[in-house]
Write a protein that holds these residues in place. Sequence first.
Motif, PDB file in Angstrom:
ATOM      1  N   LEU A   1      35.361  49.499  45.075  1.00 30.64           N
ATOM      2  CA  LEU A   1      35.990  50.631  44.400  1.00 30.64           C
ATOM      3  C   LEU A   1      36.196  51.773  45.389  1.00 30.64           C
ATOM      4  CD1 LEU A   1      34.034  50.722  41.010  1.00 30.64           C
ATOM      5  CD2 LEU A   1      36.152  49.509  41.575  1.00 30.64           C
ATOM      6  N   SER A   2      37.065  52.676  45.031  1.00 32.66           N
ATOM      7  CA  SER A   2      37.292  53.852  45.857  1.00 32.66           C
ATOM      8  C   SER A   2      35.974  54.606  46.031  1.00 32.66           C
ATOM      9  CB  SER A   2      38.336  54.754  45.207  1.00 32.66           C
ATOM     10  OG  SER A   2      38.585  55.890  46.001  1.00 32.66           O
ATOM     11  N   ARG A   3      35.722  55.070  47.234  1.00 34.82           N
ATOM     12  CA  ARG A   3      34.453  55.750  47.520  1.00 34.82           C
ATOM     13  C   ARG A   3      34.455  57.164  46.959  1.00 34.82           C
ATOM     14  NH1 ARG A   3      31.416  53.274  51.541  1.00 34.82           N
ATOM     15  NH2 ARG A   3      30.489  55.279  52.103  1.00 34.82           N
ATOM     16  N   GLN A   4      33.324  57.600  46.482  1.00 32.73           N
ATOM     17  CA  GLN A   4      33.196  58.920  45.881  1.00 32.73           C
ATOM     18  C   GLN A   4      33.169  59.992  46.963  1.00 32.73           C
ATOM     19  OE1 GLN A   4      29.916  58.909  42.970  1.00 32.73           O
ATOM     20  NE2 GLN A   4      29.956  56.662  43.075  1.00 32.73           N
ATOM     21  N   GLY A   5      34.001  61.024  46.775  1.00 27.64           N
ATOM     22  CA  GLY A   5      33.994  62.146  47.704  1.00 27.64           C
ATOM     23  C   GLY A   5      34.725  61.910  48.999  1.00 27.64           C
ATOM     24  N   GLU A   6      35.479  60.797  49.108  1.00 30.03           N
ATOM     25  CA  GLU A   6      36.214  60.520  50.340  1.00 30.03           C
ATOM     26  C   GLU A   6      37.495  61.345  50.371  1.00 30.03           C
ATOM     27  OE1 GLU A   6      35.882  57.602  53.012  1.00 30.03           O
ATOM     28  OE2 GLU A   6      33.991  58.605  52.580  1.00 30.03           O
TER      29      GLU A   6
ATOM     30  N   PRO B   1      32.360  56.173  38.746  1.00 26.72           N
ATOM     31  CA  PRO B   1      32.258  57.136  37.636  1.00 26.72           C
ATOM     32  C   PRO B   1      33.588  57.360  36.931  1.00 26.72           C
ATOM     33  CG  PRO B   1      31.083  57.963  39.568  1.00 26.72           C
ATOM     34  CD  PRO B   1      31.862  56.771  40.015  1.00 26.72           C
ATOM     35  N   GLU B   2      34.685  57.359  37.680  1.00 22.70           N
ATOM     36  CA  GLU B   2      35.990  57.573  37.053  1.00 22.70           C
ATOM     37  C   GLU B   2      36.359  56.414  36.129  1.00 22.70           C
ATOM     38  OE1 GLU B   2      38.152  60.271  40.553  1.00 22.70           O
ATOM     39  OE2 GLU B   2      38.346  58.080  40.549  1.00 22.70           O
ATOM     40  N   LEU B   3      36.047  55.188  36.537  1.00 22.34           N
ATOM     41  CA  LEU B   3      36.332  54.042  35.664  1.00 22.34           C
ATOM     42  C   LEU B   3      35.490  54.107  34.394  1.00 22.34           C
ATOM     43  CD1 LEU B   3      36.651  51.102  38.225  1.00 22.34           C
ATOM     44  CD2 LEU B   3      38.398  51.828  36.586  1.00 22.34           C
ATOM     45  N   GLU B   4      34.217  54.428  34.536  1.00 23.64           N
ATOM     46  CA  GLU B   4      33.356  54.520  33.364  1.00 23.64           C
ATOM     47  C   GLU B   4      33.799  55.659  32.445  1.00 23.64           C
ATOM     48  OE1 GLU B   4      30.474  52.591  32.157  1.00 23.64           O
ATOM     49  OE2 GLU B   4      31.917  51.394  33.298  1.00 23.64           O
TER      50      GLU B   4
ATOM     51  N   HIS C   1      48.519  48.478  47.769  1.00 26.30           N
ATOM     52  CA  HIS C   1      49.391  47.814  48.735  1.00 26.30           C
ATOM     53  C   HIS C   1      49.853  46.437  48.263  1.00 26.30           C
ATOM     54  CE1 HIS C   1      48.328  50.988  51.516  1.00 26.30           C
ATOM     55  NE2 HIS C   1      47.035  50.732  51.323  1.00 26.30           N
ATOM     56  N   SER C   2      49.298  45.934  47.176  1.00 25.45           N
ATOM     57  CA  SER C   2      49.721  44.622  46.653  1.00 25.45           C
ATOM     58  C   SER C   2      49.856  44.703  45.139  1.00 25.45           C
ATOM     59  CB  SER C   2      48.712  43.537  47.048  1.00 25.45           C
ATOM     60  OG  SER C   2      47.431  43.851  46.543  1.00 25.45           O
ATOM     61  N   PRO C   3      50.932  45.277  44.656  1.00 26.08           N
ATOM     62  CA  PRO C   3      51.143  45.401  43.203  1.00 26.08           C
ATOM     63  C   PRO C   3      51.497  44.055  42.594  1.00 26.08           C
ATOM     64  CG  PRO C   3      53.063  46.180  44.398  1.00 26.08           C
ATOM     65  CD  PRO C   3      52.025  45.878  45.428  1.00 26.08           C
ATOM     66  N   PRO C   4      51.457  43.945  41.265  1.00 23.39           N
ATOM     67  CA  PRO C   4      51.829  42.696  40.601  1.00 23.39           C
ATOM     68  C   PRO C   4      53.325  42.424  40.762  1.00 23.39           C
ATOM     69  CG  PRO C   4      50.615  44.159  39.132  1.00 23.39           C
ATOM     70  CD  PRO C   4      50.994  44.958  40.328  1.00 23.39           C
ATOM     71  N   PRO C   5      53.748  41.182  40.565  1.00 20.74           N
ATOM     72  CA  PRO C   5      55.188  40.886  40.550  1.00 20.74           C
ATOM     73  C   PRO C   5      55.853  41.583  39.369  1.00 20.74           C
ATOM     74  CG  PRO C   5      53.914  38.977  39.852  1.00 20.74           C
ATOM     75  CD  PRO C   5      52.929  39.965  40.365  1.00 20.74           C
ATOM     76  N   GLU C   6      57.141  41.805  39.470  1.00 14.16           N
ATOM     77  CA  GLU C   6      57.857  42.576  38.455  1.00 14.16           C
ATOM     78  C   GLU C   6      58.008  41.842  37.127  1.00 14.16           C
ATOM     79  OE1 GLU C   6      59.162  45.631  38.077  1.00 14.16           O
ATOM     80  OE2 GLU C   6      58.139  46.259  39.918  1.00 14.16           O
ATOM     81  N   ASP C   7      58.233  40.518  37.168  1.00 13.78           N
ATOM     82  CA  ASP C   7      58.590  39.833  35.923  1.00 13.78           C
ATOM     83  C   ASP C   7      57.904  38.480  35.748  1.00 13.78           C
ATOM     84  OD1 ASP C   7      59.849  38.463  37.907  1.00 13.78           O
ATOM     85  OD2 ASP C   7      61.894  38.809  37.192  1.00 13.78           O
ATOM     86  N   SER C   8      56.711  38.334  36.283  1.00 10.39           N
ATOM     87  CA  SER C   8      55.970  37.080  36.092  1.00 10.39           C
ATOM     88  C   SER C   8      54.480  37.362  36.175  1.00 10.39           C
ATOM     89  CB  SER C   8      56.369  36.042  37.146  1.00 10.39           C
ATOM     90  OG  SER C   8      56.017  36.479  38.445  1.00 10.39           O
ATOM     91  N   GLY C   9      53.691  36.471  35.610  1.00 13.13           N
ATOM     92  CA  GLY C   9      52.245  36.628  35.624  1.00 13.13           C
ATOM     93  C   GLY C   9      51.743  37.437  34.448  1.00 13.13           C
ATOM     94  N   THR C  10      50.423  37.501  34.360  1.00 13.37           N
ATOM     95  CA  THR C  10      49.754  38.273  33.313  1.00 13.37           C
ATOM     96  C   THR C  10      48.944  39.387  33.953  1.00 13.37           C
ATOM     97  OG1 THR C  10      49.592  36.335  31.864  1.00 13.37           O
ATOM     98  CG2 THR C  10      48.104  38.184  31.415  1.00 13.37           C
ATOM     99  N   VAL C  11      49.243  40.603  33.572  1.00 13.30           N
ATOM    100  CA  VAL C  11      48.534  41.768  34.111  1.00 13.30           C
ATOM    101  C   VAL C  11      47.298  42.034  33.263  1.00 13.30           C
ATOM    102  CG1 VAL C  11      48.634  44.265  34.425  1.00 13.30           C
ATOM    103  CG2 VAL C  11      50.530  42.841  35.172  1.00 13.30           C
ATOM    104  N   VAL C  12      46.164  42.198  33.945  1.00 20.35           N
ATOM    105  CA  VAL C  12      44.920  42.615  33.289  1.00 20.35           C
ATOM    106  C   VAL C  12      44.689  44.060  33.693  1.00 20.35           C
ATOM    107  CG1 VAL C  12      42.455  42.215  33.077  1.00 20.35           C
ATOM    108  CG2 VAL C  12      44.015  40.268  33.360  1.00 20.35           C
ATOM    109  N   ALA C  13      44.715  44.966  32.716  1.00 20.62           N
ATOM    110  CA  ALA C  13      44.680  46.396  33.020  1.00 20.62           C
ATOM    111  C   ALA C  13      43.808  47.140  32.030  1.00 20.62           C
ATOM    112  CB  ALA C  13      46.101  46.963  32.998  1.00 20.62           C
ATOM    113  N   LEU C  14      43.335  48.275  32.470  1.00 20.82           N
ATOM    114  CA  LEU C  14      42.587  49.193  31.615  1.00 20.82           C
ATOM    115  C   LEU C  14      43.603  50.136  30.983  1.00 20.82           C
ATOM    116  CD1 LEU C  14      39.578  49.882  30.935  1.00 20.82           C
ATOM    117  CD2 LEU C  14      39.695  51.585  32.763  1.00 20.82           C
ATOM    118  N   VAL C  15      43.751  50.045  29.652  1.00 22.49           N
ATOM    119  CA  VAL C  15      44.813  50.795  28.965  1.00 22.49           C
ATOM    120  C   VAL C  15      44.218  51.555  27.784  1.00 22.49           C
ATOM    121  CG1 VAL C  15      46.582  49.136  29.636  1.00 22.49           C
ATOM    122  CG2 VAL C  15      45.363  48.829  27.463  1.00 22.49           C
TER     123      VAL C  15
END
Length: 574
Positions: free
Chosen positions: A464-469, A501-504, A551-565
Amino acid sequence: MSISVGIILFEGSLSLRFRDLRGLGRAVVRLCTVTVAIAWALITASGMIAGISWRLSLLIGALLVVTGPTVIAPIVRQLRPTRRVSSMLRWEGIIVDPIGAALAVLVFQAVIIGGPEPAVGPALLTLGRLVLISTALMVLFGVALEVAMRRHLIPDFLDGVVFLAAAVGALVVSNLLQPESGLLTVTMLGIYLGNRRELRLEHVREFKEHLQVLIVGALFVLLGGRISPAEVVDVAPTAVLFVALLMLVVRPASVLLGLLGTSATRKERTLLSFMAPRGIVAAAVTSIFALEIEHAAERADLEASALDVTPQEALRLEAEAERLAALVVDAADLVPLVFVTIVVTVAVYGLGVGRLAERLGLATTTPNGILFAGAPSWARQAAGVLQGLGVPTLLVSLAPAEVSQARMAGLRVERTHILSEYAVEDMELAGLGSLVAGTYDDMTNSTAAREFAHTLGSQNTYQLSRQGEPEQRSGTPGGAKQRTASKLTANVAFEPPLTAPELEAKVREGMTVRKTRLTEQHTLADFRQREPDAVLLFVVEDEKAKVVTAHSPPPEDSGTVVALVRPRRDASDR
């Protein structure tokens, strides 16, 4: 050549741990004893069936009881089978090599050099000397290195060089005292040092591993240059029959009979029955003995032509010289035969064992699962969604609450610290391809990512992204002084990258992990417009999960995205 082989075996034996034998001790002992004896007898019989003289068949049988550690290790690293299978393959591949070399020495001295009548007595004496000398030198060099390491007499940057020098020294001294005993000596020395808990040998192993790759490549070029295409063509008819018997009869029969009554399961025995590639050790030792046969014939010829022998002795020496000269002619096919065996076994086993292991459920050629360091609520939700998509997951946490909640959710979880000796050395990783280190401790996340990069590859370890960086902006005043050094961190997971902490905090706000199918009618752009606050975690295609990053986003029109929504009243899985 002998020194190069010794370095290879020393490097491999440093990685052998007795704790890997828990529940497998009897099976490994049988693999290295009973299975070897059965294989020797069956390979000898196969050689005679293929038209090879019985003397050379005995020697070939001793040389080819080995399985190549230089081939086994890359296959195991790529295949990533269960810990039990991996341990059995690695122990067999490394331990049987010096046993095969020692067996070849005994056959060479007792049958080939011994004359028309096999010299069993001298062979047994040679065996006793070999074991005694190897054990004594192992203790001498092992204790000396251990004392030097404990007292910090060796600078850290010289550890690898000193261990290399010690291994070469032990091998040379051992071979001087008893020819061809050095391989057993360095193997025993590596096992001794590798199992001393007080010694930190990670950098030594890394140094030796890099050196091994160089040596193996050089040896194959050197030994391969001794064989012409014409020699391979000449030996091809014999080699085809011999290798077929070796792979279809000898290996299955020796493994199945050798492991009867052990803890090895039927599936494990089946996989081991079709996993015996030969490597550079077999080629190098075969070349050594082929040269030794030539040297023995030359010595016998010189003795027969000596002027100070009686006529009766001269006749005996001439007969012996003729016998060895005929053996040299027969042995001309020895090296090309073994090289054909190496090429065929590596190709067949290397290409076919993955599919067999998958069918048996002991490994996967495409590890696509996710290992979570830590089991906070977002990770448990993500693991549940991924599990529903057919992606294996494993949560690792020492927090009792997180572990109990994960188990109640039906998730696979290990109660241990991600940096514990169990997690790093013994935890089952079959089927897992990526690590997401998501604990609240940034240093733990970074260390775990770097440690598991040795197994999973640095491109597959995330934190995860480091805190305070500070933000990664070139030219930012003081940024280089505040940011953690890049070599001490790993890839940053998720888009946008967030700290633990931000994710929680987002979970406490009511956001949940959900899956969304991307299609031409509902693209990634549509998803982002509908869910502007979403945190993209993973994208799954063909049951293979990939961590989403900036730097590596999902493809535009294929696959299944698992996301926090954010939850919606009309939300539904697409």
